[in-house]
Design a protein around this motif. Structure first.
Motif, short mmCIF file in Angstrom:
data_model
loop_
_atom_site.label_atom_id
_atom_site.label_comp_id
_atom_site.label_asym_id
_atom_site.label_seq_id
_atom_site.Cartn_x
_atom_site.Cartn_y
_atom_site.Cartn_z
N ILE A 186 43.35 86.26 30.29
CA ILE A 186 42.02 86.76 29.93
C ILE A 186 41.38 85.94 28.81
CG2 ILE A 186 42.86 88.46 28.24
CD1 ILE A 186 40.04 89.13 30.76
N LEU A 187 42.17 85.43 27.87
CA LEU A 187 41.59 84.67 26.76
C LEU A 187 41.01 83.35 27.25
CD1 LEU A 187 44.20 85.19 23.87
CD2 LEU A 187 42.19 86.57 24.44
N SER A 188 41.76 82.64 28.07
CA SER A 188 41.26 81.35 28.57
C SER A 188 40.09 81.55 29.53
CB SER A 188 42.39 80.58 29.25
OG SER A 188 42.94 81.32 30.33
N GLU A 189 40.13 82.62 30.31
CA GLU A 189 39.05 82.89 31.26
C GLU A 189 37.70 83.01 30.55
OE1 GLU A 189 39.85 86.32 33.64
OE2 GLU A 189 41.83 85.58 34.27
N HIS A 190 37.71 83.59 29.36
CA HIS A 190 36.45 83.84 28.65
C HIS A 190 36.29 82.97 27.41
CE1 HIS A 190 35.33 87.22 31.20
NE2 HIS A 190 36.59 87.60 31.16
N GLY A 191 37.13 81.94 27.30
CA GLY A 191 37.00 81.00 26.19
C GLY A 191 37.19 81.63 24.83
N LEU A 192 38.16 82.52 24.71
CA LEU A 192 38.39 83.25 23.46
C LEU A 192 39.56 82.66 22.70
CD1 LEU A 192 38.09 86.88 24.91
CD2 LEU A 192 36.34 85.64 23.61
N ASP A 193 39.38 82.54 21.38
CA ASP A 193 40.45 82.08 20.51
C ASP A 193 41.19 83.27 19.93
OD1 ASP A 193 39.71 79.39 20.81
OD2 ASP A 193 38.17 79.60 19.24
N LYS A 194 42.50 83.12 19.77
CA LYS A 194 43.28 84.19 19.14
C LYS A 194 42.75 84.44 17.73
CE LYS A 194 47.55 83.50 21.74
NZ LYS A 194 49.02 83.24 21.68
N LYS A 195 42.54 85.73 17.43
CA LYS A 195 41.98 86.18 16.15
C LYS A 195 40.60 85.57 15.89
CE LYS A 195 45.57 88.68 15.48
NZ LYS A 195 45.47 90.16 15.61
N GLY A 196 39.88 85.31 16.99
CA GLY A 196 38.55 84.73 16.85
C GLY A 196 37.44 85.63 17.38
N TYR A 197 37.72 86.92 17.56
CA TYR A 197 36.72 87.82 18.13
C TYR A 197 37.04 89.27 17.74
CZ TYR A 197 40.50 88.74 21.41
OH TYR A 197 41.71 89.09 21.94
N HIS A 198 36.03 90.12 17.83
CA HIS A 198 36.21 91.57 17.72
C HIS A 198 36.18 92.16 19.13
CE1 HIS A 198 35.81 91.39 13.41
NE2 HIS A 198 34.58 90.89 13.48
N LEU A 199 37.02 93.15 19.37
CA LEU A 199 37.07 93.83 20.67
C LEU A 199 36.34 95.17 20.57
CD1 LEU A 199 38.18 94.07 23.60
CD2 LEU A 199 40.24 95.10 22.60
N ILE A 200 35.49 95.45 21.55
CA ILE A 200 34.69 96.67 21.55
C ILE A 200 35.01 97.51 22.78
CG2 ILE A 200 32.32 97.57 21.84
CD1 ILE A 200 31.36 95.02 20.37
N THR A 201 35.18 98.82 22.60
CA THR A 201 35.18 99.76 23.74
C THR A 201 34.42 101.01 23.32
OG1 THR A 201 37.15 101.14 23.35
CG2 THR A 201 37.53 98.95 24.27
N ILE A 202 33.43 101.40 24.08
CA ILE A 202 32.64 102.60 23.81
C ILE A 202 32.45 103.36 25.13
CG2 ILE A 202 30.40 103.53 23.04
CD1 ILE A 202 31.88 102.20 20.76
N HIS A 203 32.90 104.62 25.17
CA HIS A 203 32.70 105.39 26.41
C HIS A 203 32.58 106.89 26.21
CE1 HIS A 203 36.98 106.34 25.94
NE2 HIS A 203 36.77 107.33 26.78
N ARG A 204 32.88 107.42 25.01
CA ARG A 204 32.88 108.87 24.80
C ARG A 204 31.49 109.45 24.99
NH1 ARG A 204 37.80 111.85 24.12
NH2 ARG A 204 39.31 110.42 23.26
N ALA A 205 31.44 110.63 25.60
CA ALA A 205 30.17 111.29 25.88
C ALA A 205 29.37 111.54 24.61
CB ALA A 205 30.41 112.59 26.64
N GLU A 206 30.06 111.85 23.51
CA GLU A 206 29.35 112.14 22.26
C GLU A 206 28.52 110.94 21.81
OE1 GLU A 206 32.43 112.08 18.79
OE2 GLU A 206 33.57 112.25 20.64
#
Length: 352
Positions: A186-206
């Motif tokens: 997944i890192l190489s697929e999206h050109g991401l460096d280790k410890k070079g990005y923030h990861l986001i997940t948002i899904h709660r109804a609230e």
């Protein structure tokens, strides 16, 4: 023993994998997949990656309002439990699938096993809070992930067959972490460096059901300069489109499709920080020793809050930005067991 396991959502597939692996060594397990999560990236891939046996029953309930969704599950699960006559019905966590399975079993006098019992956010506006409270009160076996969960149940006068066995998600992470490092690209697929990005997940109804909350969250994201990766939940994507909120204008934001479990572990392990409203992701961040920022006012995983390993910010733009920018060095104690919760669950059921 013959046990029916009710599953329906991504976190439950992850939790069930290590338990099913141990359970099936000696006993019969039938898996009922309600179809609460039905997108292939939120469902099928987890069965494949985690080597969970294909469901014996697939109900295809899909999305819908809580009453409609839960009602359809109740009707279909009842037919299966009557036909199969199991010794136990096993449910996980706090989804509508969990509640439906527990209610059906309790009304048919089949003992309910609740894995991840005793969690409380003390916010009944969250549908998950209502589901977990009701499930705990009709369960025969209550397997808790932490001492806090045991204490919560005691405060509600639930003390019979309550056990702190640790967290089955920790079992899953320990079992699959090396596999993820070996197989995930997944890192190489999206050109991401280790410890070079923030990861986001948002899904709660609230959050997703409140346009102002989503506006605030996106405003904060637009002010975070570093690369941000967001595997977007289908429900969140649908809500943002309905609000007319545009993600394209947010700098350094990579919005990607939902990812499988191994890819998610890789994204979590290599992130600078994780910004989430997910209970499961808060824990996985803790297991991976990655600082977490939680876009909620409360958390059921209070152990993660020690030493700012996890910081609650709600949807306040300033608090969210301050938490992302804050330098933290938590020590991460062993608050979630020893990675052998699954074996303990099966042993305790066998003994009784």
């Amino acid at each position: 023993m013959k046990i029916i396991t009710i599953l329906g959502a991504r976190p439950q597939f992850i939790k069930a994998a290590p338990v099913s692996r141990v359970l099936r060594e000696k006993h019969t397990e039938l898996i009922v997949h309600t179809g609460q999560h039905y997108d292939s990236n939120m469902s099928d891939i987890f069965f494949e990656e985690l080597n969970i046996p294909k469901p014996d029953y697939y109900l295809r309930v899909g999305s819908g309002n809580h009453g409609k969704q839960t009602g359809e599950m109740l009707e279909k699960i009842e037919e299966i439990v009557v036909a199969e006559n199991p010794d136990y019905v096993m449910v996980y966590g706090d989804t509508n699938s969990t509640l439906a399975g527990a209610l059906v079993a309790a009304k048919l006098h089949v003992p309910v096993i609740h894995i991840e019992a005793g969690l409380r956010s003390f916010n009944k506006k969250m549908p998950e809070e209502v589901n977990r409270i009701m499930t705990d009160h009709v369960s025969e076996f209550l397997f808790c992930p932490t001492d806090t969960a045991v204490h919560n149940l005691k405060n509600e006068n639930i003390t019979h067959n309550v056990f702190n066995i640790g967290d089955v998600m920790y079992d899953a992470v320990l079992y699959n972490k090396e596999l993820a490092e070996e197989k995930s690209t997944i890192l190489s697929e999206h050109g991401l460096d280790k410890k070079g990005y923030h990861l986001i997940t948002i899904h709660r109804a609230e959050n997703t059901d409140d346009v102002q909350n989503m506006n605030n969250i996106l405003e904060a994201f637009s002010k975070i300069e570093e690369v941000k990766v967001w595997p977007i939940h289908p429900r969140t994507k649908h809500k943002l489109a309905g609000y007319g909120l545009d993600l394209d204008s947010i700098p350094n934001l990579k919005v990607i499709d939902p990812v499988g479990y191994l890819d998610m572990l890789t994204l979590e392990a290599n992130a600078l920080k994780i910004v989430t409203d997910s209970g499961g992701v808060q824990k996985e961040a803790y297991f991976m020793k990655v600082p977490c920022v939680t876009v909620r006012e409360q958390t059921e995983w209070v152990e993660t809050l020690e030493e700012d390993a996890n910081i609650l910010v709600g949807t306040d733009v300033g608090k969210l930005l301050d938490a992302v920018r804050k330098e933290v060095s938590p020590s991460y104690r062993d608050a979630f067991g020893d990675g052998h919760a699954s074996e303990k669950i099966v042993e305790l059921i066998e003994k009784r």
